[in-house]
Design an enzyme around this catalytic site. Structure first.
Site, PDB file in Angstrom:
ATOM      1  N   ILE A 256      24.837  45.224 -17.552  1.00  0.00           N
ATOM      2  CA  ILE A 256      24.292  46.341 -16.777  1.00  0.00           C
ATOM      3  C   ILE A 256      23.870  45.904 -15.369  1.00  0.00           C
ATOM      4  O   ILE A 256      23.689  46.732 -14.502  1.00  0.00           O
ATOM      5  CB  ILE A 256      23.106  47.015 -17.505  1.00  0.00           C
ATOM      6  CG1 ILE A 256      21.951  46.032 -17.769  1.00  0.00           C
ATOM      7  CG2 ILE A 256      23.564  47.630 -18.825  1.00  0.00           C
ATOM      8  CD1 ILE A 256      20.704  46.675 -18.368  1.00  0.00           C
ATOM      9  N   LYS A 257      23.689  44.607 -15.174  1.00  0.00           N
ATOM     10  CA  LYS A 257      23.316  44.063 -13.847  1.00  0.00           C
ATOM     11  C   LYS A 257      22.242  44.897 -13.164  1.00  0.00           C
ATOM     12  O   LYS A 257      22.340  45.193 -11.981  1.00  0.00           O
ATOM     13  CB  LYS A 257      24.554  43.905 -12.964  1.00  0.00           C
ATOM     14  CG  LYS A 257      25.551  42.871 -13.509  1.00  0.00           C
ATOM     15  CD  LYS A 257      26.670  42.549 -12.525  1.00  0.00           C
ATOM     16  CE  LYS A 257      27.603  41.475 -13.038  1.00  0.00           C
ATOM     17  NZ  LYS A 257      28.430  41.843 -14.199  1.00  0.00           N
ATOM     18  N   ARG A 258      21.197  45.264 -13.900  1.00  0.00           N
ATOM     19  CA  ARG A 258      20.081  45.992 -13.321  1.00  0.00           C
ATOM     20  C   ARG A 258      19.109  45.009 -12.667  1.00  0.00           C
ATOM     21  O   ARG A 258      19.182  43.791 -12.889  1.00  0.00           O
ATOM     22  CB  ARG A 258      19.352  46.812 -14.388  1.00  0.00           C
ATOM     23  CG  ARG A 258      20.214  47.844 -15.135  1.00  0.00           C
ATOM     24  CD  ARG A 258      20.928  48.818 -14.237  1.00  0.00           C
ATOM     25  NE  ARG A 258      21.423  49.981 -14.958  1.00  0.00           N
ATOM     26  CZ  ARG A 258      22.710  50.332 -15.063  1.00  0.00           C
ATOM     27  NH1 ARG A 258      23.657  49.598 -14.522  1.00  0.00           N
ATOM     28  NH2 ARG A 258      23.050  51.435 -15.706  1.00  0.00           N
TER      29      ARG A 258
ATOM     30  N   THR B 243      22.368  41.872 -18.738  1.00  0.00           N
ATOM     31  CA  THR B 243      22.507  41.057 -17.525  1.00  0.00           C
ATOM     32  C   THR B 243      21.604  41.643 -16.433  1.00  0.00           C
ATOM     33  O   THR B 243      21.411  42.855 -16.350  1.00  0.00           O
ATOM     34  CB  THR B 243      23.964  41.015 -17.028  1.00  0.00           C
ATOM     35  OG1 THR B 243      24.434  42.352 -16.804  1.00  0.00           O
ATOM     36  CG2 THR B 243      24.871  40.337 -18.046  1.00  0.00           C
TER      37      THR B 243
ATOM     38  N   ASP C 297      28.424  44.933  -8.508  1.00  0.00           N
ATOM     39  CA  ASP C 297      29.124  44.111  -9.491  1.00  0.00           C
ATOM     40  C   ASP C 297      30.358  43.541  -8.812  1.00  0.00           C
ATOM     41  O   ASP C 297      30.518  43.685  -7.602  1.00  0.00           O
ATOM     42  CB  ASP C 297      29.480  44.986 -10.712  1.00  0.00           C
ATOM     43  CG  ASP C 297      29.549  44.185 -12.000  1.00  0.00           C
ATOM     44  OD1 ASP C 297      30.394  43.263 -12.089  1.00  0.00           O
ATOM     45  OD2 ASP C 297      28.761  44.456 -12.917  1.00  0.00           O
TER      46      ASP C 297
END
Lengths: 306, 306
Positions: free
Chosen positions: B104-106, B140, A108
């Site tokens: 969460i940008k997974r 996200t 991130d």
């Protein structure tokens, strides 16, 4: 931690890591029945089934291998109950002196990556106290956000003697959509590989390897060969062997001339070995023995080409 | 869910989202004291402090805004206790009819992305039962692994009427290291943007927008202008306004001519408003009122340029 990993690889003569990516469909019926009888067909029941399954595998294989790689998604899908079992699995593997590579693929902007880094590899502050939280030894990290997203992890690695593996060239079929695109005549993965080398340059341990490793899929051996040269000091974590199609002969170029520099992962091929024809004679009740035999066979297969 | 988001933006006349990214350093001392008196300076104490802080903010601002964006890293750093409060925050915001965008940008290979997708947006199966687990409305997602990593999320979005925002051009200073590199004369972020448009084409709702949105930082307005045209049907989630330096005048090109198409996030600027000179007169005890005023001011600021 990279030095510990190298030491354990030398001791076990096994440059492999067992991926603890439990799907409920892999878990033997008798384990699920016991868990569901106690907790019902609930998230808690699913988590308990996965825990018993993992424990059986770890007990059966821990003396053969240097490391495990739990894939957090397989636990996170069951929410808090699943994540408790992720934590329990990490703790249990550490109690067996296994190196724990958490496959979390986080990444991130700076302050947010810092939160992931302290939570997984470092220590988080609460008032005057600090706590090691998930406490894994290595984590996988996504590079799409650039240095800002990686540096907080590298800082924690330096402080806590931990390590990361940055996604460079992933094992999946569509990894080339972005990773293979040419930039000034070179694919993006080479550019990321060069940055991995750069990010790790102040973290070289006694083993000669850096705390900043790379993920390069077994399914792309020609790219592995190039990346090995671009990142000479980085350990390569190699997914894609076995179930995804990568073969031992393909792996030789991921290693350095010292016979080190790579660690090959197998998940389904080990943990669900009992479902393969080759190991079917073990039977479901002896699934962990099937996993042990699959580990023995994998070590032999990989060492045969080194 | 994209239709609900559009409807709520129209109702509130507020194309904004409040980022619930609590750092312990933002939480007023009196809240921390109460939590630590009860639970000690422990992970549970930290989680309780964050929960009370969040609840105060949500209670104070929920009628003004369409959506919130909790950043899971800020909870995950406190382990299981933190993640329980993440879950509690999601549930509480949903009870207030807020759209919840989980930051969460997974992103992983197919079967693993599927686990994240069902855990966060869909339903996970346990024996004959299915459960909604984290139950957010949007998540996200990181695109580095290509279509394999995105498609399982899109499939769940179709089944469950949920949505995703794919990282295209992030707001951080080093986002250009990889995202801006030229491929056939065009930057990587444009290539990713074109894929976002493609991934979303079968998910267009009644509002005319797709379930597959994009993250484009406020800090790169010229790029936002280009990306708006490449992804005409995608909502753009815009981080970087306020504390990170993005200004309202920069944001106009992220919107379509219908005045829709973008939702601007502010985290620190809202939730820690009481620490700014501008809102200092509210005092720490009235931190939530300061947040409310900051929301009012942000809505006015953004609407002044549309």
């Amino acid at each position: 931690m990279i030095d510990k990993l190298v030491k354990k690889i030398k001791e076990t003569k096994a440059p492999i890591v067992v991926g603890l990516d439990p799907m409920l469909s892999y878990v033997p019926e008798y384990i699920k029945k016991t868990a569901f009888d106690e907790y019902g067909e609930t998230l808690e029941g699913a988590a308990e089934a996965i825990w018993q399954y993992n424990k059986g595998i770890v007990d059966a294989v821990h003396d053969l291998i240097p490391a495990v790689k739990p894939q957090i998604a397989m636990y996170e899908q069951f929410g808090i109950e699943g994540l408790k079992v992720f934590q329990k699995t990490v703790d249990y593997c550490k109690s067996k002196d296994l190196v724990v590579i958490a496959d979390i693929k986080r990444g991130d902007i700076g302050s947010t990556s810092a939160a992931y880094a302290v939570g997984h590899l470092g220590k988080v502050a609460v008032g005057s106290k600090t706590y090691s939280v998930f406490g894994e030894d290595f984590a996988t990290v996504n590079p799409y956000l650039g240095t800002d997203g990686i540096k907080p992890f590298v800082d924690v690695c330096k402080e806590e003697k931990k390590g990361i593996f940055v996604l460079v060239k992933t094992s999946n079929p569509s990894s080339g959509e972005f990773q293979d695109r040419l930039i000034d005549g070179k694919p993006l993965y080479e550019l990321v590989g060069a940055m991995v080398n750069e990010w790790g340059k102040d973290t070289i341990g006694e083993s000669g390897y850096s705390s900043v490793g790379a993920v390069v899929g077994a399914t792309y051996p020609e790219m592995g060969k190039v990346l090995r040269k671009i990142m000479p000091k980085s350990f390569i974590l190699v997914p894609g062997y076995g179930a995804q199609g990568g073969k031992a002969a393909d792996l030789v170029h991921y290693f350095n001339e010292d016979g080190l520099g790579a660690i090959v992962n197998s998940s389904r091929g080990i943990i669900a070995a009992y479902k393969q024809e080759k190991y079917a004679s073990f039977g479901e009740a002896n699934y962990a023995d099937a996993s042990r035999q699959a580990v023995v066979d994998m070590i032999e297969d990989i060492n045969s080409v080194l």
